[in-house]
Design an enzyme around this catalytic site. Sequence first.
Site, PDB file in Angstrom:
ATOM      1  N   GLU A 456       8.117  -4.255   1.980  1.00  0.00           N
ATOM      2  CA  GLU A 456       8.925  -5.357   1.422  1.00  0.00           C
ATOM      3  C   GLU A 456       8.377  -5.825   0.071  1.00  0.00           C
ATOM      4  O   GLU A 456       8.371  -7.011  -0.236  1.00  0.00           O
ATOM      5  CB  GLU A 456       9.006  -6.547   2.401  1.00  0.00           C
ATOM      6  N   GLY A 457       7.925  -4.892  -0.726  1.00  0.00           N
ATOM      7  CA  GLY A 457       7.380  -5.213  -2.049  1.00  0.00           C
ATOM      8  C   GLY A 457       5.871  -5.222  -2.004  1.00  0.00           C
ATOM      9  O   GLY A 457       5.276  -6.124  -1.415  1.00  0.00           O
TER      10      GLY A 457
END
Length: 610
Positions: A456-457
């Site tokens: 997620e990043g």
Amino acid sequence: MRALVDFLLRDWLHADTLTERPRFADHSLETFAQVLDTCERIAREKYAPFNRLVDTEEPRFDGEKVILPQATHDAVKAYAASGMLSAAQDYEHGGMQLPYTVEAAANAFFAKASVSIGTGMLTTGNANLLMKHGTELQKTVFALNEFSGRWSGTMCLSEPQAGSSLSDVATKAVPDGDDFEAEPFGARYRLTGNKMWISAGEHELNENIIHLVLAKIPGPDGKLVPGTRGISLFIVPKKLVDAQGRLTGERNDVALAGLNHKCGWRGTTNTLLNFGEGRFPVRGGPGAIGYLVGRAGEGLRCMFHMMNEARIGVGMAATMLGMAGYEASLAYARQRPQGRPITEGGKDAAEPQVPIIEHADVKRMLLAQKAYCEGALALELYCARLVDESHTGTPEAAAEASLLLEVLTPIAKSWPSEWCLEANSLAIQVHGGYGYTRDFPVEQYWRDNRLNMIHEGTHGIQALDLLGRKVVMQGGAGLKLLATRVGETIQRAGQVQGLAEPANGLAAALQQLGAATKSAWATGVPEEALANATPYLQAFGHVVLAWIWLELGLAAKQAAPATDEQAARNAGLLAAMRYFHVYELPKIGAWLAVVSQREAVCREMQDSWF
């Protein structure tokens, strides 16, 4: 942990005041407690006993389907039956209209019991995105069936050749025939391409899997537009359905190319998916059928609505893995006898050994874990409270909450991912050699948590987002708002006995952070400013957590204990606050020094020099 959650919701975040708002008027502290009780029970009965099982019995593909332990099927079914997939949705959509603050707190029990089994975070995020950006039929057929637990959802961004670089997405979507806009689900396209690292991308836990896929629509010349322009978002169901939500019996051309075998989170399938490769040809032409969500070219805008929710969820997962390790190492330290106290006359070998929790260095490791994990839990619930404020507050309060959440989201994802992982490492250390064996759960907690700095990043991407976008957007309005909130806490704490010193320390740290931010951008050259974005992220996060701990210190001072347990809780919170301010906050000096100087060594380092 339940006592801490209750304290945070009741004494600090004052969740009861949310029930004064029309959306939550049917709720009370009692109904919130019932939700927490139910989730705590399901997590204890259906999740925790099988955490080791799902780690050792990894998902496997038999050539036709992915096989998961029966315990996973039972846990997912129990979670869906609890109604938590649609907890925050309107009554008319089968939801409870529960505040996100309470939903996040309730989901924390599942993350702590077995993050690897999961709670349907991606399914909920997928459905929430469709409720915001989808057509009425997309909401009715896809989102509501996901909320009910009948179907599950994924998020398909990364590609093998592109990784986190969305500019290099190569999955292609072409209109499906001349009448492609006549499809009741929205404009119909044919997708071809590959997606990597897709969690829950293939399994038999639900009747259907609804993939949300980023792809590019070719321009008039048939070529893909470079960069992120032209990226659109599509619903690509594993099995095709009709307008009433019934399976048509036809498989879409989405094929499992392989399972990724991971260091941790082994209970969740992680996949490489091929779209439109021809393994499951769909009538009418090549490619997987997908339905456009929102407008063409606005896929990233839609997808980031889901990603921001997912980032808070990842932060909570990291937090609870840290908390699980902390509780395990605390229990171990209380019962493990080893060594003797250091006294003025030295150690007396004739004396019995003492539990290792009596040793100062073990207390240091436990205090660090407590400060990291309990502070991170408070941060995640504070961000969840901002979500509720942005949705149900007055226009002014909602605008401020949204702005503050923009600034804090990179911290909510990244800080627990780094420091609760460190807590897991300390949990292993407290166990000594035993912690490095599979006889105790702490090694699994570390393996599971190591993923959270990546998905997620990644850590570096969150750093670039924070320094490159969030602190400078709107002329620095978000950073100024955060500084105002921190300043208000400092002012209140300065008037309370025992809190003036940490308040003054936080004031100095806040000033140091602001000066470093200005220095980083002094030349206006992004390459110079962003070369040290990760140290900036670390320092920023520590300042935020020092603020959160000062807030908790104030709440602990104000909460009159009714029992010895509550008195001990308050004393423990104040000790953890002191630990963080004395041991952790001073670390920002080294981090911010390279930021302020725009230190160039990392930027100027040459490949051949390695």
